[in-house]
Design a protein around this motif. Structure first.
Motif, PDB file in Angstrom:
ATOM      1  N   ALA A  53       1.470  13.301  59.249  1.00  0.00           N
ATOM      2  CA  ALA A  53       2.512  14.032  59.593  1.00  0.00           C
ATOM      3  C   ALA A  53       3.011  15.293  58.541  1.00  0.00           C
ATOM      4  N   GLY A  54       2.663  15.030  57.385  1.00  0.00           N
ATOM      5  CA  GLY A  54       2.742  16.164  56.151  1.00  0.00           C
ATOM      6  C   GLY A  54       1.884  17.370  56.611  1.00  0.00           C
ATOM      7  N   TYR A  97       4.871   6.687  71.591  1.00  0.00           N
ATOM      8  CA  TYR A  97       4.075   7.452  70.866  1.00  0.00           C
ATOM      9  C   TYR A  97       4.838   8.665  70.580  1.00  0.00           C
ATOM     10  N   ILE A  98       4.351   9.640  69.686  1.00  0.00           N
ATOM     11  CA  ILE A  98       4.699  11.093  69.531  1.00  0.00           C
ATOM     12  C   ILE A  98       3.674  11.945  69.063  1.00  0.00           C
ATOM     13  N   ASP A  99       3.505  13.160  69.842  1.00  0.00           N
ATOM     14  CA  ASP A  99       2.499  13.933  69.502  1.00  0.00           C
ATOM     15  C   ASP A  99       2.470  14.375  68.260  1.00  0.00           C
ATOM     16  N   GLU A 100       1.673  14.614  67.476  1.00  0.00           N
ATOM     17  CA  GLU A 100       1.837  15.101  65.759  1.00  0.00           C
ATOM     18  C   GLU A 100       2.329  16.633  66.041  1.00  0.00           C
ATOM     19  N   ARG A 101       2.093  17.196  66.983  1.00  0.00           N
ATOM     20  CA  ARG A 101       3.007  18.748  67.039  1.00  0.00           C
ATOM     21  C   ARG A 101       4.264  18.604  67.251  1.00  0.00           C
ATOM     22  N   ASP A 102       4.810  17.667  68.145  1.00  0.00           N
ATOM     23  CA  ASP A 102       6.201  17.486  68.294  1.00  0.00           C
ATOM     24  C   ASP A 102       6.683  16.695  67.109  1.00  0.00           C
ATOM     25  N   ALA A 103       6.159  15.968  66.235  1.00  0.00           N
ATOM     26  CA  ALA A 103       6.676  15.355  65.197  1.00  0.00           C
ATOM     27  C   ALA A 103       7.029  16.625  64.017  1.00  0.00           C
ATOM     28  N   ALA A 104       5.931  17.370  64.225  1.00  0.00           N
ATOM     29  CA  ALA A 104       6.381  18.473  63.244  1.00  0.00           C
ATOM     30  C   ALA A 104       7.457  19.359  63.562  1.00  0.00           C
ATOM     31  N   ALA A 105       7.713  19.739  64.945  1.00  0.00           N
ATOM     32  CA  ALA A 105       8.629  20.511  65.260  1.00  0.00           C
ATOM     33  C   ALA A 105       9.994  19.756  65.387  1.00  0.00           C
ATOM     34  N   ALA A 106      10.046  18.496  65.371  1.00  0.00           N
ATOM     35  CA  ALA A 106      11.161  17.740  65.052  1.00  0.00           C
ATOM     36  C   ALA A 106      11.946  17.739  63.543  1.00  0.00           C
ATOM     37  N   GLY A 107      10.788  18.015  62.596  1.00  0.00           N
ATOM     38  CA  GLY A 107      10.983  18.086  61.293  1.00  0.00           C
ATOM     39  C   GLY A 107      11.758  19.691  61.089  1.00  0.00           C
TER      40      GLY A 107
END
Length: 265
Positions: A14-15, A180-190
């Motif tokens: 995620a980082g 699940y969550i796509d890693e690109r969407d996880a980054a956008a959420a941050g």
């Protein structure tokens, strides 16, 4: 204006994507982790152990906000005591340091395990929602907004090739209601959590709009958890993890699905 962001846990999955997302949107990033990343992140990585409060203060000093991702991400990686002690200590140190250096915002990530996973015992209802109070006291007395992101299982295109192996047996992924969550969407959420209006302490489930399965979500629920009511219409393949609060408060709408990669199969 929030411009200089510390990303903890920057070497993790995620980082890494969060650092890339912030750099792509013009933020200056101070990346930190206990270990070096497997590849260049586009910025230097400051090695620090956030279980030490002094180091937490040092890495946050001079930044405007933090995206705190430095946790042991799941059970059964370490012993339960190790996981609890490490995560609680890191969270407390980062939260307290953020208040002490007067950051403008704390965005911190945990996981859906706080919802009671794995769901060996059926949940009371679905979709599941969560309210988070772990950062509430520090937010109250410091005035620093805290936004908690409860990420579902973070996956990406390389993982989607394995999804067909789940389809014959709905029991295999019932542990998180097939989320699940796509890693690109996880980054956008941050990033969106840094930019959205905020006060006090609140947390949000961050999950994909669909499940990992190729069958109807209502059918999955009826088959595996027949006594669990569905409280609203979620469409044919809709997620059973309630991410609608994140859409309203943060403007977060998932943009990626395994179906874009594999097709609807």
């Amino acid at each position: 204006m929030i411009k200089r962001i510390c990303v903890t846990g920057a070497s993790g999955r995620a980082g890494r994507v969060t650092v890339a997302e912030l750099l792509a949107h013009g933020y200056e990033v101070v990346a930190t982790d206990r270990v070096k990343p497997p590849h260049d992140l586009g910025t230097g990585v400051l090695l620090a152990d956030l279980t030490d409060h002094g180091q937490a203060v040092e890495v946050l000093a001079g930044t405007d906000a933090v995206v705190h991702l430095a946790n042991i991400p799941a059970p059964e990686i370490h012993t339960p005591a190790t996981t609890f002690n490490a995560n609680m200590t890191m969270n407390f140190n980062v939260f307290l340091a953020a208040a002490q250096v007067r950051l403008e915002r704390v965005v911190w990530a945990s996981s859906e395990t706080t919802l009671g996973l794995p769901f060996e015992v059926p949940p009371r209802y679905a979709p599941v929602d969560a309210s988070e109070t772990i950062a509430g006291h520090i937010a109250d007395w410091s005035g620093v907004p805290f936004i908690g992101l409860r990420f579902s299982n973070i996956l990406g295109p390389a993982d989607y090739e394995h999804f067909p192996s789940y389809w014959p047996d709905p029991q295999a992924r019932k542990w998180n209601l097939w989320g699940y969550i796509d890693e690109r969407d996880a980054a956008a959420a941050g990033r969106l959590a840094l930019e959205a209006p905020a006060e006090g302490s609140a947390s949000y489930i961050i999950a994909a709009a669909d499940t990992v399965m190729n069958r109807s979500s209502e059918g999955l629920l009826k088959e595996v958890f027949p006594d669990v009511p569905l409280t609203r219409d979620i469409g044919e393949f809709g997620s059973l993890l309630a991410a609608d609060r994140a859409a309203k408060a943060l403007g977060f709408v998932p943009q990626h699905s395994w179906r874009d990669h594999l097709g609807t199969a």
